[in-house]
Scaffold this active site. Structure first.
Site, PDB file in Angstrom:
ATOM      1  CE  LYS A  26      57.756  52.621  16.234  1.00  0.00           C
ATOM      2  NZ  LYS A  26      57.626  52.794  17.337  1.00  0.00           N
ATOM      3  CD  GLU A  66      64.871  51.562  21.377  1.00  0.00           C
ATOM      4  OE1 GLU A  66      64.625  50.648  20.365  1.00  0.00           O
ATOM      5  OE2 GLU A  66      64.456  51.000  22.551  1.00  0.00           O
ATOM      6  CG  ASN A  93      59.824  44.179  20.355  1.00  0.00           C
ATOM      7  OD1 ASN A  93      60.009  45.345  21.006  1.00  0.00           O
ATOM      8  ND2 ASN A  93      58.504  43.577  20.213  1.00  0.00           N
ATOM      9  NE  ARG A 124      31.319  55.235  22.351  1.00  0.00           N
ATOM     10  CZ  ARG A 124      30.337  55.498  23.062  1.00  0.00           C
ATOM     11  NH1 ARG A 124      30.228  57.030  22.480  1.00  0.00           N
ATOM     12  NH2 ARG A 124      29.503  55.234  23.919  1.00  0.00           N
ATOM     13  CE  LYS A 138      53.357  48.185  19.142  1.00  0.00           C
ATOM     14  NZ  LYS A 138      54.477  47.141  19.716  1.00  0.00           N
ATOM     15  NE  ARG A 154      54.523  48.805  15.675  1.00  0.00           N
ATOM     16  CZ  ARG A 154      53.622  49.916  16.040  1.00  0.00           C
ATOM     17  NH1 ARG A 154      52.730  49.939  15.213  1.00  0.00           N
ATOM     18  NH2 ARG A 154      53.851  50.978  16.912  1.00  0.00           N
ATOM     19  CG  HIS A 199      62.964  45.672  22.665  1.00  0.00           C
ATOM     20  ND1 HIS A 199      63.995  46.004  21.768  1.00  0.00           N
ATOM     21  CD2 HIS A 199      62.516  46.679  22.966  1.00  0.00           C
ATOM     22  CE1 HIS A 199      64.198  47.414  21.502  1.00  0.00           C
ATOM     23  NE2 HIS A 199      62.944  47.872  22.294  1.00  0.00           N
ATOM     24  CD  GLU A 210      53.723  44.147  17.896  1.00  0.00           C
ATOM     25  OE1 GLU A 210      54.462  45.081  17.806  1.00  0.00           O
ATOM     26  OE2 GLU A 210      53.275  43.662  18.969  1.00  0.00           O
ATOM     27  CG  HIS A 248      63.441  50.649  26.968  1.00  0.00           C
ATOM     28  ND1 HIS A 248      63.074  49.552  27.084  1.00  0.00           N
ATOM     29  CD2 HIS A 248      63.347  50.955  25.772  1.00  0.00           C
ATOM     30  CE1 HIS A 248      62.716  49.126  26.159  1.00  0.00           C
ATOM     31  NE2 HIS A 248      62.864  49.927  24.957  1.00  0.00           N
ATOM     32  CG  HIS A 296      60.979  43.889  27.543  1.00  0.00           C
ATOM     33  ND1 HIS A 296      60.171  43.308  26.243  1.00  0.00           N
ATOM     34  CD2 HIS A 296      61.098  45.197  27.387  1.00  0.00           C
ATOM     35  CE1 HIS A 296      59.940  44.567  25.550  1.00  0.00           C
ATOM     36  NE2 HIS A 296      60.313  45.397  25.993  1.00  0.00           N
TER      37      HIS A 296
HETATM   38  P1  NAD Z   1      60.771  59.346  29.902  1.00  0.00           P
HETATM   39  O1  NAD Z   1      59.399  59.888  29.205  1.00  0.00           O
HETATM   40  O2  NAD Z   1      60.361  59.129  31.326  1.00  0.00           O
HETATM   41  O3  NAD Z   1      61.821  60.497  29.843  1.00  0.00           O
HETATM   42  C1  NAD Z   1      62.999  60.137  30.477  1.00  0.00           C
HETATM   43  C2  NAD Z   1      63.260  61.326  31.402  1.00  0.00           C
HETATM   44  O4  NAD Z   1      63.789  62.709  30.664  1.00  0.00           O
HETATM   45  C3  NAD Z   1      61.995  62.169  32.136  1.00  0.00           C
HETATM   46  O5  NAD Z   1      62.777  62.203  33.526  1.00  0.00           O
HETATM   47  C4  NAD Z   1      61.768  63.307  31.487  1.00  0.00           C
HETATM   48  O6  NAD Z   1      61.103  64.163  32.413  1.00  0.00           O
HETATM   49  C5  NAD Z   1      62.929  63.777  30.990  1.00  0.00           C
HETATM   50  N1  NAD Z   1      63.049  64.730  29.892  1.00  0.00           N
HETATM   51  C6  NAD Z   1      62.194  64.274  28.757  1.00  0.00           C
HETATM   52  N2  NAD Z   1      62.550  65.338  27.620  1.00  0.00           N
HETATM   53  C7  NAD Z   1      63.307  66.218  28.250  1.00  0.00           C
HETATM   54  C8  NAD Z   1      64.223  67.515  27.992  1.00  0.00           C
HETATM   55  N3  NAD Z   1      63.930  67.599  26.661  1.00  0.00           N
HETATM   56  N4  NAD Z   1      65.102  67.863  28.741  1.00  0.00           N
HETATM   57  C9  NAD Z   1      65.227  67.341  29.924  1.00  0.00           C
HETATM   58  N5  NAD Z   1      64.485  66.392  30.530  1.00  0.00           N
HETATM   59  C10 NAD Z   1      63.680  65.605  29.619  1.00  0.00           C
HETATM   60  O7  NAD Z   1      61.176  58.281  29.139  1.00  0.00           O
HETATM   61  P2  NAD Z   1      61.574  57.854  27.429  1.00  0.00           P
HETATM   62  O8  NAD Z   1      63.001  57.139  27.544  1.00  0.00           O
HETATM   63  O9  NAD Z   1      61.547  58.931  26.792  1.00  0.00           O
HETATM   64  O10 NAD Z   1      60.327  56.697  27.150  1.00  0.00           O
HETATM   65  C11 NAD Z   1      60.174  55.786  27.840  1.00  0.00           C
HETATM   66  C12 NAD Z   1      58.637  55.184  27.930  1.00  0.00           C
HETATM   67  O11 NAD Z   1      58.590  55.015  26.440  1.00  0.00           O
HETATM   68  C13 NAD Z   1      58.461  54.032  28.533  1.00  0.00           C
HETATM   69  O12 NAD Z   1      57.241  54.154  29.188  1.00  0.00           O
HETATM   70  C14 NAD Z   1      58.221  53.191  27.406  1.00  0.00           C
HETATM   71  O13 NAD Z   1      57.367  51.872  27.585  1.00  0.00           O
HETATM   72  C15 NAD Z   1      57.687  53.966  26.210  1.00  0.00           C
HETATM   73  N6  NAD Z   1      57.888  53.198  24.923  1.00  0.00           N
HETATM   74  C16 NAD Z   1      56.751  53.538  24.119  1.00  0.00           C
HETATM   75  C17 NAD Z   1      57.102  52.920  22.704  1.00  0.00           C
HETATM   76  C18 NAD Z   1      55.841  53.151  21.816  1.00  0.00           C
HETATM   77  O14 NAD Z   1      55.950  52.802  20.790  1.00  0.00           O
HETATM   78  N7  NAD Z   1      54.666  53.879  22.451  1.00  0.00           N
HETATM   79  C19 NAD Z   1      58.174  52.738  22.126  1.00  0.00           C
HETATM   80  C20 NAD Z   1      59.300  52.627  23.188  1.00  0.00           C
HETATM   81  C21 NAD Z   1      59.201  53.083  24.456  1.00  0.00           C
HETATM   82  N1  GLY Z   2      58.412  50.391  19.790  1.00  0.00           N
HETATM   83  C1  GLY Z   2      58.063  49.204  19.249  1.00  0.00           C
HETATM   84  C2  GLY Z   2      56.986  49.231  18.138  1.00  0.00           C
HETATM   85  O1  GLY Z   2      56.410  50.542  17.960  1.00  0.00           O
HETATM   86  O2  GLY Z   2      56.493  48.448  17.697  1.00  0.00           O
END
Ligand code: NAD
Ligand code: GLY
Length: 370
Positions: free
Chosen positions: A236, A194, A255, A130, A152, A251, A258, A246, A275, A262
């Site tokens: 942020k 971003e 987007n 939990r 998130k 919030r 986006h 949200e 992305h 998307h």
């Molecule tokens: P990711 O986590 O897949 O990382 C991108 C690539 O970079 C991967 O291959 C990873 O292994 C590599 N990598 C990471 N750090 C590295 C480093 N320092 N050196 C070398 N390689 C490295 O992708 P991302 O773009 O970081 O994140 C995308 C994800 O985030 C999606 O799943 C998306 O839905 C999510 N997201 C979440 C939020 C949120 O608010 N929670 C917001 C935006 C995106």
């Molecule tokens: N990445 C969008 C949010 O955190 O709301």
């Protein structure tokens, strides 16, 4: 301008936390963690570290070293790099590992990686026993400026991205700017989309700073990177503080671009466009839409396109997608902002300010694809 050694606070009452931004601060992980947990140096600490195959060496190993140096018991679990790891199967394996580790309610889950690892480990922490304390150590630019802040967390359902999730704020975020050095160029540029987004939606002065520091952005100048990370986190944090769950609509401004993005990601096949690349093209389409509705000037559109291009981001909708306006519209109808079939868009009325606009005819929406 030097923003290394900065602390950005996220004020959320009992869920408040600090974002520590510095260079080389990964060595301080154990000390910082005990401060965030209010845990004396002689008290036992169990840490469950989740990372991926690209981040394990050297970054997750450095975290493990820093934690063990302060007496923590550490288990590192490494998942396959990539979006596919945000799955129920991977989550289930991590629950098994936590059981095997004899995790208790004081065990801390630490995500070290990009947004994939942050979302996966965050949801693990939100749901095991939990709720366990959770720490984010983002290693991509995107994770540093966006996904590690705001709570998130979640995984993907085979039919939809991020469909299973929870809000679970970290107890702290540790950003070591040095970790950017190993990030591939394409991933770095994707994160810049971003960063530019924050300028358009909230901060005209920051947008101008980006325009005036193209060389530093492209060369990953440490001072420039530290500044853009710190300012993005501040912006942020401001939004999350006002609308954590949200519910007010504020919030949703995060987007910007986006709704188009998307659809491009889903139709192009996840992975074809990163992305941030999809967001870059989406922001161009959204700014054209704002222009079409008479909300911004040609100059405001041009400045966005020029800045995105200058940091090597794509600005044109791929030809294969331009021919699929109906598919794009159908995808957009699945957007979380859509209410009763009315597409809603985050649109600027100047650089530095946006509003949520509905009631836009679909002809105008698709006309902005090119
Ligand atoms: P990711 O986590 O897949 O990382 C991108 C690539 O970079 C991967 O291959 C990873 O292994 C590599 N990598 C990471 N750090 C590295 C480093 N320092 N050196 C070398 N390689 C490295 O992708 P991302 O773009 O970081 O994140 C995308 C994800 O985030 C999606 O799943 C998306 O839905 C999510 N997201 C979440 C939020 C949120 O608010 N929670 C917001 C935006 C995106
Ligand atoms: N990445 C969008 C949010 O955190 O709301």
């Amino acid at each position: 301008m030097n923003d290394s050694g900065q602390i950005v606070s996220v004020e959320l009452g009992s869920r408040s936390y600090s974002i520590s931004i510095d260079t080389g601060n990964v060595a301080q992980t154990g000390v910082l963690l005990r401060t965030w947990l209010n845990l004396a140096a002689d008290r036992p600490l169990k840490c469950f570290v989740v990372t991926d195959t690209n981040v394990l060496h050297p970054h997750a190993n450095a975290v493990k070293k820093a934690l063990t140096a302060t007496g923590a018991e550490v288990r590192v679990v490494c998942v396959k790099a990539g979006e596919d790891s945000k799955s129920l199967k991977e989550l289930s394996d991590l629950y098994d590992e936590l059981v095997d580790f004899k995790a208790d309610r004081k065990t801390v889950v630490i995500a070290i990686g990009g947004g994939v690892i942050g979302d996966l480990a965050g949801f693990l922490a939100a749901t095991y026993a939990r709720g366990l304390s959770f720490v984010q150590i983002p290693t991509t630019l995107l994770a540093m400026v966006d996904s590690s802040v705001g709570g998130k967390t979640g995984i993907n359902h085979p039919k939809g991205k991020n469909l299973i999730g929870a809000f679970h704020q970290p107890v702290g975020v540790l950003i070591d700017i040095d970790m950017i050095a190993t990030l591939p160029d394409r991933e770095y540029c994707s994160g810049l989309a971003e960063v530019i987004k924050y300028g358009v939606i909230m901060d005209a002065e920051f947008f101008s700073y980006l325009e005036n520091n193209i060389v530093g952005l492209n060369n990953r100048d440490p001072d420039v990177v530290a500044h853009i990370v710190a300012r993005s986190c501040q912006l942020k944090a401001e939004v999350v503080q006002e609308d954590e769950f949200e519910t007010t609509g504020l919030r949703a401004i995060l987007n910007y671009g986006h709704t188009y993005a998307h659809a491009f990601e889903a139709l192009g096949g996840y992975g074809a466009l990163l992305h941030g690349e999809a967001v870059s093209i989406g922001m161009v389409c959204a700014s054209r839409l704002a222009r079409k509705l008479g909300r911004i000037t040609d100059e405001d559109v041009k400045r966005q396109i020029e800045l995105l291009r200058a940091v090597q981001l794509p600005v044109d909708v791929p030809e294969t997608l331009q021919n699929r306006p109906d598919d794009i519209l159908n995808c957009m109808l699945l957007d979380k902002k859509t209410v009763s079939g009315d597409l809603k868009f985050i649109l600027p009325d100047r650089i530095g300010h946006v509003e949520t606009i509905g009631g836009i005819d679909s002809q105008s929406v698709v006309a902005c694809l090119s």
